[in-house]
Design a protein around this motif. Structure first.
Motif, PDB file in Angstrom:
ATOM      1  N   GLN A 169      29.817  42.061  30.885  1.00 50.45           N
ATOM      2  CA  GLN A 169      30.422  40.792  30.486  1.00 50.45           C
ATOM      3  C   GLN A 169      31.650  40.468  31.321  1.00 50.45           C
ATOM      4  O   GLN A 169      31.891  39.325  31.661  1.00 50.45           O
ATOM      5  N   ARG A 170      32.395  41.496  31.676  1.00 51.17           N
ATOM      6  CA  ARG A 170      33.585  41.288  32.493  1.00 51.17           C
ATOM      7  C   ARG A 170      33.195  40.692  33.846  1.00 51.17           C
ATOM      8  O   ARG A 170      33.832  39.778  34.347  1.00 51.17           O
ATOM      9  N   ALA A 171      32.104  41.188  34.398  1.00 53.74           N
ATOM     10  CA  ALA A 171      31.636  40.660  35.684  1.00 53.74           C
ATOM     11  C   ALA A 171      31.225  39.199  35.527  1.00 53.74           C
ATOM     12  O   ALA A 171      31.513  38.358  36.376  1.00 53.74           O
ATOM     13  N   GLU A 172      30.556  38.901  34.424  1.00 55.61           N
ATOM     14  CA  GLU A 172      30.072  37.539  34.232  1.00 55.61           C
ATOM     15  C   GLU A 172      31.192  36.546  33.951  1.00 55.61           C
ATOM     16  O   GLU A 172      31.017  35.336  34.078  1.00 55.61           O
ATOM     17  N   THR A 173      32.357  37.063  33.579  1.00 64.32           N
ATOM     18  CA  THR A 173      33.508  36.202  33.306  1.00 64.32           C
ATOM     19  C   THR A 173      33.947  35.428  34.550  1.00 64.32           C
ATOM     20  O   THR A 173      34.496  34.339  34.439  1.00 64.32           O
TER      21      THR A 173
ATOM     22  N   PHE B 132      24.314  53.054  34.562  1.00 66.47           N
ATOM     23  CA  PHE B 132      23.276  53.826  33.892  1.00 66.47           C
ATOM     24  C   PHE B 132      23.784  55.191  33.469  1.00 66.47           C
ATOM     25  O   PHE B 132      23.235  55.798  32.557  1.00 66.47           O
ATOM     26  N   GLN B 133      24.856  55.622  34.148  1.00 67.72           N
ATOM     27  CA  GLN B 133      25.440  56.895  33.692  1.00 67.72           C
ATOM     28  C   GLN B 133      26.053  56.706  32.318  1.00 67.72           C
ATOM     29  O   GLN B 133      25.779  57.444  31.384  1.00 67.72           O
ATOM     30  N   LYS B 134      26.864  55.671  32.233  1.00 64.30           N
ATOM     31  CA  LYS B 134      27.451  55.371  30.925  1.00 64.30           C
ATOM     32  C   LYS B 134      26.341  55.147  29.906  1.00 64.30           C
ATOM     33  O   LYS B 134      26.391  55.633  28.781  1.00 64.30           O
ATOM     34  N   PHE B 135      25.347  54.368  30.353  1.00 66.93           N
ATOM     35  CA  PHE B 135      24.247  54.013  29.468  1.00 66.93           C
ATOM     36  C   PHE B 135      23.564  55.264  28.934  1.00 66.93           C
ATOM     37  O   PHE B 135      23.398  55.451  27.731  1.00 66.93           O
ATOM     38  N   ASN B 136      23.219  56.166  29.859  1.00 67.98           N
ATOM     39  CA  ASN B 136      22.486  57.362  29.466  1.00 67.98           C
ATOM     40  C   ASN B 136      23.350  58.313  28.658  1.00 67.98           C
ATOM     41  O   ASN B 136      22.857  59.016  27.790  1.00 67.98           O
TER      42      ASN B 136
ATOM     43  N   GLU C  90      27.996  50.506  24.603  1.00 70.23           N
ATOM     44  CA  GLU C  90      28.904  49.377  24.377  1.00 70.23           C
ATOM     45  C   GLU C  90      29.792  49.103  25.574  1.00 70.23           C
ATOM     46  O   GLU C  90      29.995  47.961  25.966  1.00 70.23           O
ATOM     47  N   SER C  91      30.305  50.180  26.155  1.00 65.10           N
ATOM     48  CA  SER C  91      31.238  49.932  27.257  1.00 65.10           C
ATOM     49  C   SER C  91      30.473  49.474  28.505  1.00 65.10           C
ATOM     50  O   SER C  91      31.011  48.747  29.342  1.00 65.10           O
ATOM     51  N   SER C  92      29.201  49.861  28.631  1.00 66.62           N
ATOM     52  CA  SER C  92      28.455  49.343  29.785  1.00 66.62           C
ATOM     53  C   SER C  92      28.159  47.860  29.605  1.00 66.62           C
ATOM     54  O   SER C  92      28.149  47.100  30.564  1.00 66.62           O
ATOM     55  N   VAL C  93      27.947  47.417  28.371  1.00 67.96           N
ATOM     56  CA  VAL C  93      27.764  45.987  28.120  1.00 67.96           C
ATOM     57  C   VAL C  93      29.071  45.241  28.392  1.00 67.96           C
ATOM     58  O   VAL C  93      29.083  44.160  28.976  1.00 67.96           O
ATOM     59  N   ALA C  94      30.189  45.843  28.017  1.00 72.56           N
ATOM     60  CA  ALA C  94      31.496  45.214  28.245  1.00 72.56           C
ATOM     61  C   ALA C  94      31.742  45.022  29.741  1.00 72.56           C
ATOM     62  O   ALA C  94      32.240  43.980  30.170  1.00 72.56           O
ATOM     63  N   ASP C  95      31.356  46.008  30.555  1.00 71.98           N
ATOM     64  CA  ASP C  95      31.490  45.883  32.015  1.00 71.98           C
ATOM     65  C   ASP C  95      30.683  44.689  32.506  1.00 71.98           C
ATOM     66  O   ASP C  95      31.135  43.909  33.346  1.00 71.98           O
TER      67      ASP C  95
ATOM     68  N   LYS D 100      27.300  38.343  38.245  1.00 68.76           N
ATOM     69  CA  LYS D 100      26.585  39.298  37.391  1.00 68.76           C
ATOM     70  C   LYS D 100      27.112  40.685  37.706  1.00 68.76           C
ATOM     71  O   LYS D 100      27.588  40.918  38.820  1.00 68.76           O
ATOM     72  N   ALA D 101      26.952  41.598  36.780  1.00 68.14           N
ATOM     73  CA  ALA D 101      27.326  42.975  37.090  1.00 68.14           C
ATOM     74  C   ALA D 101      26.389  43.473  38.185  1.00 68.14           C
ATOM     75  O   ALA D 101      25.193  43.201  38.151  1.00 68.14           O
ATOM     76  N   ALA D 102      26.947  44.187  39.173  1.00 62.03           N
ATOM     77  CA  ALA D 102      26.098  44.767  40.210  1.00 62.03           C
ATOM     78  C   ALA D 102      25.275  45.879  39.576  1.00 62.03           C
ATOM     79  O   ALA D 102      25.703  46.498  38.606  1.00 62.03           O
ATOM     80  N   SER D 103      24.083  46.158  40.145  1.00 61.37           N
ATOM     81  CA  SER D 103      23.155  47.076  39.468  1.00 61.37           C
ATOM     82  C   SER D 103      23.808  48.420  39.176  1.00 61.37           C
ATOM     83  O   SER D 103      23.682  48.955  38.085  1.00 61.37           O
ATOM     84  N   GLY D 104      24.509  49.013  40.149  1.00 66.78           N
ATOM     85  CA  GLY D 104      25.160  50.278  39.898  1.00 66.78           C
ATOM     86  C   GLY D 104      26.229  50.173  38.821  1.00 66.78           C
ATOM     87  O   GLY D 104      26.650  51.156  38.233  1.00 66.78           O
ATOM     88  N   GLU D 105      26.631  48.947  38.575  1.00 67.21           N
ATOM     89  CA  GLU D 105      27.796  48.709  37.737  1.00 67.21           C
ATOM     90  C   GLU D 105      27.440  48.680  36.241  1.00 67.21           C
ATOM     91  O   GLU D 105      28.188  49.147  35.403  1.00 67.21           O
ATOM     92  N   PHE D 106      26.249  48.080  35.948  1.00 71.31           N
ATOM     93  CA  PHE D 106      25.774  48.151  34.568  1.00 71.31           C
ATOM     94  C   PHE D 106      25.348  49.593  34.432  1.00 71.31           C
ATOM     95  O   PHE D 106      24.199  49.999  34.597  1.00 71.31           O
TER      96      PHE D 106
END
Ligand code: Z57
Length: 835
Positions: free
Chosen positions: A275-279, A259-263, A268-273, A251-257
């Protein structure tokens, strides 16, 4: 510890302790409760799938209680544990196994019947857990069964793939791969969202000094992925011991999803990160006996190894023992080289994070690990480019270089002035690009290395690891011949035969001590026993014939000789030789007069197995088998004398149906290429004979059951090298019978001959690496002996019963006891039955 209930409140807990069902009534009550509450359905809305779910949940509840008690007992006792690290666990279905191991299948059968269901239909609802490719993954599953059944404290560690091995469909005779999404409803796993590990990738190494001035390395930067534990209970047979299989999901680590990008609106790019982790844990690599060197695969390996080691070390640290006691508490077995980074990771933890000196740490590491090799095929030996390791795991590469340096220095001291030896054994191959040889790293970092059958263990000592025997001495290298669990591969797959055996051995003890099988040899001449034996085989063949009819439309005669080859499709396993042999039989039959034909033994040639999606030649073999079937099965001259079928999507549950239905099965690898084979053991255990080469465990099977009870043929391993040499440098003439087969294929008898050209040229023009032509004559002759032997049914049955009686050696229980004594140094720990 922080979460434990204070003493005064425990009375309430103990008063309300749950026990799980005890009898049929209790079972039914639990099933109805789960249908009506957990599943939110009712008797007006309960299909077989709901019945499966509810039944599984009822058994699961029972397993959980014993599982908790086992884990508490093992923790409290604080004895040494084994950790089995495997990228593959080919478990198959769990419900039937749980019912049999808990010993309540009869209760469930009666209970389900009262509720309106046939237990067989309910069992069939379950989707296989197919987290493996073939032999290596299934071996890991048999080992877990034996470890629990023998009460060893042991955990498995693996990856929780979202997609297991692909589902195979045959379309127009070709394999098509369909994703295997299996997690929709999986009652057998328990997410542990509180058990997570942050795993680091990439970044750089910062070398500095600590307060005392000692040089230290810090791995910094890069990215972090979170590993989440999912636990699967592994029940032992007829024992409360229920071990744990821990599978990691990424799973994406918490800092990794981020929130800076999110905020900042970059959703979209935070969701892509994310998904990359979940790959990382998304998909099982579908190659068997092949290394493809993909970056994502290396990421999988480190992700799983880092999470598992963190978990193991965390558990050890809770005991507050000194580090030097680590190998007294922990044994880690490496299932092939896939988890070899664990060696480097433990060394890193000890020197970088725990501050141990190199030598002290290395001593702990090497006393902890054991390494099992499963192949000598060069294309399967893992190598990672130095550049890739440097990029993904910079600190690990440094440690690998240090391990190699100290190792080569010790070699040089022992063998001065042998530069070529240093080059040959170096963990770093000085090629372009440089490669890390994982098998060499695994040997240097382990205290024992084992092969999986006698011939194979000898071969690794005299070929690929020869130099290491000279360096470390012969005692580091050992053999543990593979085994299979008789619970799944006899009792579960072939309940009628198991019942018959129990009626002659007196009880079901043979399921716990397979040497008791030898008691049935006393009944060899008992006519009623023999008759029942034959009737059970026939019923198993009828069941398979029905499956073949509904899935392929081909009608096969259950009285014909069933000739089976089911395993991964690979040139070294020589399914191509089998189908060439089938064509030869077809041509022979065609050349006979109708009267002569009638004397021929009717046969059904049954194939099954997956080809790796990128393995073009293996896919051609599947196509040829299906093309031959299309012609032969519709030839009026031939009728029931010969049928050729390819069973789609061979997997563990298909194996449970196919293996008990076999008369003769094929284990015909080029001598020296199949490390062991394990289905050979399953077939013989189920009263089928085998035709095989002197390869892998076939040799030991022959020793146990007697050479009159097996059909061996072909060249020996010791002659393979010379034969290959003669193909390339001598004059290479093709066996005339085989040449006749090629001629017929090229005439277009089985469809466009261009489709099969590569299969022919591999033998005729490209050196016949797998010795198909060299072995063909002896193969055909041996099949004629099989026909002859089958005609005498009385003798045939004698061979079958004698063989089964002598198969005790091949239980995975024997195999696990050998590992426990000779490699892991662990003891069984009984769990008291529930009060
Ligand atoms: C695999 O299934 C095996 C070896 C490998 O190196 C890889 Br990768 C996958 C198999 C061998 O081919 C069999 O001969 C053996 O019986 C099995 O591993 C279990 O040891």
């Amino acid at each position: 510890v922080e979460a434990s209930i204070p003493e005064p409140q425990r009375e309430a807990w103990l008063k309300h302790k749950t026990h799980g069902f005890k009898d049929k009534d209790g079972f039914e009550r639990e099933v109805v409760r789960h249908v009506e509450t957990t599943l939110a359905r009712s008797m007006f809305n309960c299909d077989e799938s709901a019945a499966y779910s509810a039944c599984s949940l009822a058994f699961r509840d029972r397993l959980i209680l014993e599982w908790n008690r086992t884990q508490q007992r093992q923790t409290y006792n604080d004895s040494k544990r084994l950790y089995y690290l495997s990228l593959e666990f080919l478990m198959g279905r769990a419900l039937d196994n749980a019912m049999l191991n808990v010993g309540q299948k009869d209760v469930a059968k009666a209970g389900l019947a009262e509720l309106g269901f046939r237990i067989e239909d309910v069992i069939e609802q379950e989707h296989d857990a197919a987290l493996g490719n073939g032999g290596l993954g299934r071996l890991a599953a048999c080992f877990l069964d034996s470890l629990a059944s023998l009460n060893y404290p042991a955990w498995g560690y693996g990856l929780r793939y979202r997609y297991g091995i692909f589902k195979q469909e045959i379309i127009d005779g070709y394999q098509v791969e369909v994703p295997d999404y299996w997690l929709d409803f999986n009652p057998w796993e328990f997410p542990r969202h509180d058990v997570t590990v942050d795993v680091q990738f990439y970044g750089y190494v910062h070398k500095t000094t600590d307060e005392s001035g000692k040089a230290v390395a810090r791995w910094e930067g890069g990215e972090t992925v979170k590993a989440v534990a999912y636990d699967v209970p592994i029940p032992g047979y007829d024992t409360p011991t229920t071990n744990n299989l821990r599978l990691w999901s990424s799973k994406a680590a918490s800092g990794e999803f981020d929130f800076q990008k999110f905020n900042s609106g970059d959703y979209e790019s935070s969701v892509a990160d994310q998904q990359r982790a979940e790959t990382i844990s998304a998909v099982l690599y579908p190659n068997d006996n092949l290394d493809r060197g993909k970056e994502l695969r290396l990421k999988q390996q480190y992700f799983w190894v880092a999470a598992s080691l963190y978990d193991i070390v965390r558990r050890f640290k809770k005991t507050k023992r000194a580090w030097r006691e680590f190998p007294d508490q922990v044994a880690i077995q490496l299932n092939d080289t896939h988890p070899t980074l664990a060696i480097v990771e433990l060394q890193r933890i000890l020197i970088d994070l725990e501050g141990l000196e190199w030598d002290e740490a290395w001593n702990i590491v090497t006393n902890t690990f054991g390494y099992t090799n499963h192949t000598v095929l060069p294309e399967a030996l893992e190598k990672w480019s130095v550049g890739l390791v440097q990029h993904l795991l910079p600190r690990h590469l440094q440690i690998i270089y240090d391990i190699n340096l100290f190792f080569l220095q010790s070699v040089e001291r022992a063998f001065p002035d042998d530069r070529d030896l240093l080059r040959r054994v170096s963990i770093i191959e000085e090629s372009q690009p440089k490669m890390v040889r994982m098998a060499f790293l695994a040997i240097v970092g382990s205290h024992k290395v084992n092969g999986v059958a006698e011939l194979h263990s000898d071969l690794i000592k005299t070929t690929i690891f020869k130099d290491f025997v000279a360096i470390f001495g012969p005692d580091k290298f050992t053999n543990v011949t593979n085994g299979v669990t008789p619970r799944r591969w006899l009792h579960q797959a072939n309940p009628k035969l198991s019942e018959l055996i129990a009626s002659k051995t007196g009880d079901q003890e043979y399921l716990k001590d397979l040497s008791h099988l030898n008691k049935i040899e006393l009944h060899l001449k008992d006519a009623a026993f023999r008759k029942e034996w034959a009737a059970i085989k026939h019923a198993n063949k009828v069941r398979l014939a029905e499956h073949i009819k509904t899935t392929t439309g081909v009608e096969v005669n259950p009285s014909a000789l069933f000739d089976v080859q089911v395993k991964r499709i690979h040139e070294y396993k020589r399914q191509q030789m089998n189908i060439f042999g089938v064509i030869h039989r077809y041509l022979t039959l065609k050349s006979l007069s109708p009267e002569e034909r009638k004397k021929y033994q009717p046969r059904v040639s049954i194939f099954g197995g997956k080809a790796a999606p990128g393995y073009w030649m293996a896919k051609q073999i599947i196509h040829l088998i299906n093309s031959v079937g299309a012609v032969v099965n519709n030839d009026k001259d031939i009728g029931d004398l010969l049928k050729v079928v390819f069973v789609e999507d061979y997997n563990v549950s298909k194996a449970e149906m196919i293996i008990p239905a076999s008369d003769i099965s094929e284990h015909i690898s080029t001598a020296g290429t199949e490390a062991s084979g394990t289905s050979n053991m399953k077939f013989v255990l189920n009263g089928g004979l085998i035709i095989g080469t002197c390869d892998g465990a076939n040799i030991e099977i022959t020793r146990e059951i007697g050479e009159n009870n097996i059909f061996l043929f072909g060249n020996l391993a010791e002659d393979v090298e010379d034969l290959r040499h003669s193909h390339t440098y001598g004059s290479h003439t093709i066996d005339p019978d085989l040449a006749r087969v090629f001629e017929e294929i090229e005439k277009g008898t089985f469809g466009d001959s261009k489709d099969f050209a590569a299969l022919i040229t591999a033998v005729r023009d490209h050196g016949d690496y797998y010795l198909v032509s060299d072995d063909f004559h002896s193969y055909i002759e041996t099949h004629a002996l099989v026909d002859e032997a089958y005609k005498n049914q009385e003798e045939w049955i004698t061979k079958c019963i004698t063989s089964v009686a002598r198969m005790g050696f091949f239980t995975s229980d024997r195999c696990i006891n050998e590992y426990a004594d000779g490699i892991w140094n662990i003891e069984p720990l009984a769990v008291e039955p529930a009060s």
